[in-house]
Design a protein around this motif. Structure first.
Motif, PDB file in Angstrom:
ATOM      1  N   GLU A 160      61.283 -34.768 -10.362  1.00  0.00           N
ATOM      2  CA  GLU A 160      62.537 -34.200 -10.855  1.00  0.00           C
ATOM      3  C   GLU A 160      63.570 -35.266 -11.209  1.00  0.00           C
ATOM      4  O   GLU A 160      64.689 -34.936 -11.597  1.00  0.00           O
ATOM      5  CB  GLU A 160      63.123 -33.240  -9.810  1.00  0.00           C
ATOM      6  CG  GLU A 160      62.257 -32.040  -9.515  1.00  0.00           C
ATOM      7  CD  GLU A 160      62.069 -31.127 -10.718  1.00  0.00           C
ATOM      8  OE1 GLU A 160      63.038 -30.931 -11.476  1.00  0.00           O
ATOM      9  OE2 GLU A 160      60.956 -30.610 -10.897  1.00  0.00           O
ATOM     10  N   SER A 161      63.204 -36.537 -11.082  1.00  0.00           N
ATOM     11  CA  SER A 161      64.101 -37.665 -11.358  1.00  0.00           C
ATOM     12  C   SER A 161      65.410 -37.546 -10.570  1.00  0.00           C
ATOM     13  O   SER A 161      66.504 -37.676 -11.111  1.00  0.00           O
ATOM     14  CB  SER A 161      64.398 -37.770 -12.851  1.00  0.00           C
ATOM     15  OG  SER A 161      63.214 -37.972 -13.574  1.00  0.00           O
ATOM     16  N   VAL A 162      65.259 -37.292  -9.281  1.00  0.00           N
ATOM     17  CA  VAL A 162      66.411 -37.136  -8.392  1.00  0.00           C
ATOM     18  C   VAL A 162      66.458 -38.338  -7.450  1.00  0.00           C
ATOM     19  O   VAL A 162      65.494 -38.624  -6.752  1.00  0.00           O
ATOM     20  CB  VAL A 162      66.299 -35.817  -7.579  1.00  0.00           C
ATOM     21  CG1 VAL A 162      67.432 -35.704  -6.582  1.00  0.00           C
ATOM     22  CG2 VAL A 162      66.282 -34.618  -8.507  1.00  0.00           C
ATOM     23  N   SER A 163      67.580 -39.023  -7.450  1.00  0.00           N
ATOM     24  CA  SER A 163      67.751 -40.177  -6.563  1.00  0.00           C
ATOM     25  C   SER A 163      68.125 -39.706  -5.160  1.00  0.00           C
ATOM     26  O   SER A 163      68.498 -38.544  -4.949  1.00  0.00           O
ATOM     27  CB  SER A 163      68.858 -41.088  -7.103  1.00  0.00           C
ATOM     28  OG  SER A 163      70.116 -40.435  -6.974  1.00  0.00           O
ATOM     29  N   LEU A 203      70.285 -36.327  -4.411  1.00  0.00           N
ATOM     30  CA  LEU A 203      69.758 -35.293  -3.529  1.00  0.00           C
ATOM     31  C   LEU A 203      70.706 -35.062  -2.358  1.00  0.00           C
ATOM     32  O   LEU A 203      70.997 -33.923  -2.001  1.00  0.00           O
ATOM     33  CB  LEU A 203      68.364 -35.666  -3.020  1.00  0.00           C
ATOM     34  CG  LEU A 203      67.711 -34.659  -2.078  1.00  0.00           C
ATOM     35  CD1 LEU A 203      67.612 -33.267  -2.717  1.00  0.00           C
ATOM     36  CD2 LEU A 203      66.331 -35.138  -1.656  1.00  0.00           C
ATOM     37  N   ALA A 204      71.202 -36.138  -1.783  1.00  0.00           N
ATOM     38  CA  ALA A 204      72.140 -36.014  -0.661  1.00  0.00           C
ATOM     39  C   ALA A 204      73.390 -35.253  -1.085  1.00  0.00           C
ATOM     40  O   ALA A 204      73.848 -34.350  -0.368  1.00  0.00           O
ATOM     41  CB  ALA A 204      72.495 -37.396  -0.125  1.00  0.00           C
ATOM     42  N   ALA A 205      73.935 -35.592  -2.232  1.00  0.00           N
ATOM     43  CA  ALA A 205      75.149 -34.926  -2.709  1.00  0.00           C
ATOM     44  C   ALA A 205      74.891 -33.445  -2.979  1.00  0.00           C
ATOM     45  O   ALA A 205      75.693 -32.583  -2.612  1.00  0.00           O
ATOM     46  CB  ALA A 205      75.660 -35.614  -3.971  1.00  0.00           C
ATOM     47  N   SER A 226      67.404 -28.059  -4.416  1.00  0.00           N
ATOM     48  CA  SER A 226      67.842 -29.186  -5.239  1.00  0.00           C
ATOM     49  C   SER A 226      66.681 -29.838  -5.978  1.00  0.00           C
ATOM     50  O   SER A 226      66.869 -30.456  -7.021  1.00  0.00           O
ATOM     51  CB  SER A 226      68.543 -30.233  -4.367  1.00  0.00           C
ATOM     52  OG  SER A 226      69.710 -29.699  -3.792  1.00  0.00           O
ATOM     53  N   LEU A 227      65.483 -29.695  -5.430  1.00  0.00           N
ATOM     54  CA  LEU A 227      64.286 -30.287  -6.036  1.00  0.00           C
ATOM     55  C   LEU A 227      63.458 -29.273  -6.812  1.00  0.00           C
ATOM     56  O   LEU A 227      62.377 -29.587  -7.303  1.00  0.00           O
ATOM     57  CB  LEU A 227      63.426 -30.943  -4.952  1.00  0.00           C
ATOM     58  CG  LEU A 227      64.081 -32.144  -4.276  1.00  0.00           C
ATOM     59  CD1 LEU A 227      63.255 -32.613  -3.096  1.00  0.00           C
ATOM     60  CD2 LEU A 227      64.285 -33.279  -5.277  1.00  0.00           C
ATOM     61  N   GLY A 228      63.947 -28.047  -6.897  1.00  0.00           N
ATOM     62  CA  GLY A 228      63.239 -27.027  -7.675  1.00  0.00           C
ATOM     63  C   GLY A 228      61.975 -26.529  -7.015  1.00  0.00           C
ATOM     64  O   GLY A 228      61.018 -26.175  -7.693  1.00  0.00           O
TER      65      GLY A 228
END
Length: 89
Positions: free
Chosen positions: A16-19, A23-25, A56-58
């Motif tokens: 998902e190209s999530v840092s 992700l924390a935010a 958040s990660l789908g």
């Protein structure tokens, strides 16, 4: 709730190209907490936080976490039917 696999969490973040920071935010926790999950230093969190991380990660929460206790009523709203359009970035 207990994280099933840090590798699965990491793979979903990459997919998902999530840092870590994003992700924390999105989940409402610290970057350090996400880092600890990824490193295996932490394995559990509340049902509400697990749901926020998964959403958040789908992904459905059960992909990432084992449900070890009954889910509190306030978390059921978060764990309801998942719709990709509801995901926050």
């Amino acid at each position: 709730m207990r994280l099933k696999s840090a590798d699965t969490l990491r793979a979903l973040m990459q997919q998902e190209s999530v840092s870590i920071g994003n992700l924390a935010a999105s989940a409402g926790c610290s970057k350090g907490f996400i880092s600890h999950l990824l490193a295996g230093r932490r394995r559990s969190c509340t049902a509400a936080l697990a749901a926020k991380i998964a959403t958040s990660l789908g992904a459905p929460v059960t992909v990432l976490f084992e449900i070890s206790k009954p889910i509190p009523a306030d978390a059921i709203r978060i764990l309801g039917p998942y719709h990709r359009s509801q995901r926050r970035h």
